[in-house]
Scaffold this active site. Sequence first.
Site, short mmCIF file in Angstrom:
data_model
loop_
_atom_site.label_atom_id
_atom_site.label_comp_id
_atom_site.label_asym_id
_atom_site.label_seq_id
_atom_site.Cartn_x
_atom_site.Cartn_y
_atom_site.Cartn_z
N TYR A 144 0.87 -1.19 0.00
CA TYR A 144 0.00 0.00 0.00
C TYR A 144 0.90 1.22 0.00
CZ TYR A 144 -3.53 3.36 1.71
OH TYR A 144 -4.38 4.43 1.85
N ASP A 239 9.37 2.77 -0.52
CA ASP A 239 8.31 3.46 0.23
C ASP A 239 8.59 3.19 1.72
OD1 ASP A 239 4.65 3.27 0.39
OD2 ASP A 239 6.15 4.23 1.67
N LYS A 267 4.44 9.41 8.56
CA LYS A 267 4.36 8.91 9.94
C LYS A 267 5.42 9.52 10.87
CE LYS A 267 2.27 4.74 8.07
NZ LYS A 267 0.87 4.75 8.50
#
Length: 426
Positions: A144, A239, A267
């Site tokens: 994702y 990623d 994050k």
Amino acid sequence: MIYKRSSALFAEAKKYIPGGVNSPVRAFKAVGGDPIFVKEAKGAYLYDEDGNKLIDYIASWGPMILGHAYEPVITAIIDKAKKGTSFGMPTEIESELAKLAVSMVPNIDKIRFVNSGTEACMSAVRLARGYTGKDKIIKFAGCYHGHSDSFLIQAGSGAVTFGSPNSPGVTQGTAKDTLLAGYNNLEEVNALVNANKGEIAAIIIEPVAGNMGCIVPTDAFIKGLRELCTAERILLIFDEVMTGFRLGKGGAQEALGVAADMVTFGKVIGGGLPVGAFAAKEEIMNHLAPDGPVYQAGTLSGNPLAMSAGLAMLTELNTNPEIFDSLAKKTAFLHEGIGKALEKKGVPHQINRFGSMISVHFTDEPVVDFASSVKGNNERFNTYFHGMLNQGIYLPPSAFESYFLNDALSYADLEETIAAVEKVTF
Ligand code: KE4
């Protein structure tokens, strides 16, 4: 545990917000029941609207690596907020955070801040296409990279949780440029590269996957990707929205010993405020507007309030790198304890772990890719999730997520968590 007020708040939220949440994976759709509404949090603990205290294994899906309401971050935010939160003009603190991030992460010279991991990954792919002049990308089933159109093809996390890995609204025109391979399957990647010679701009990967549960790449796979990208002039994009500043100062590049051509962040880099980022060598980053032709922009990108949280967070991690080792040790302790508890109960399971990322899969087959991850017994997962929640342990409400440990967790918390597993009735 009583959740009456949470349920009432959820009913109210659903009147005004689609599904009652601002991000689908929070809705408990996969595990059933109403989501828990949090009132406040401190350290490793969440305090919900019904007065329950929960041990938190989500850490806001990663950012709260040092625990909730971490003093130096909160102080930085308060001090900065008093001087204004955003100006739409350059500020010194953006360069301070950029300089620190570049000093911590290998193989990058420059970094551009955005407001989410989605924006970071979306912008990185556009830059890769602009830099190479090629259109196609390869992603991996179950990974994702946020919710921009190019990535919602066999996506993980919330997308697979709700069985919509290919979201409606993504046009064929977009989907045709996203090629799909199996994680840990170098053969499939080679086949795609040979079938699309000279057309692939980038391969984007979660270098340690977290969105189909935690899945660790084999050495041969991740190093094979590197060699293939070098040979074929394809940009390898790591990623690191999850792994960045979580696996160590240098993230997965450092942990795996593999250099990426571009890296995306989210994050932890924002310390709990909305920050994403993408970074690469100068040769690539200088193709970005305003120096280069590849356009990318954002009203609140690099706003000083979010930068202050990110700078405080990364400064803590940079000056106390032993935190990463402490987190890894706590995760290993949890792994051993949960494993022993499930073995004693005769429950078939796999536990995958890397650094402070861990996931429990209710299957007797090793979980090495999306196909093996979806074979997990979701029924059993839901029993486990609610069995733990009813004992005050808050786990990710989906079998396709990783736990994110925070360093405020004590060994007593970990022992309480392990004891709770022993009490779950499967
Ligand atoms: P955001 O746009 O949600 O900040 O980041 C997207 C993203 C990109 N790359 C990776 C590897 C990610 O894990 C994420 C977001 N992670 C999910 C949790 N698996 C966010 C939780 C949510 O969607 O609410």
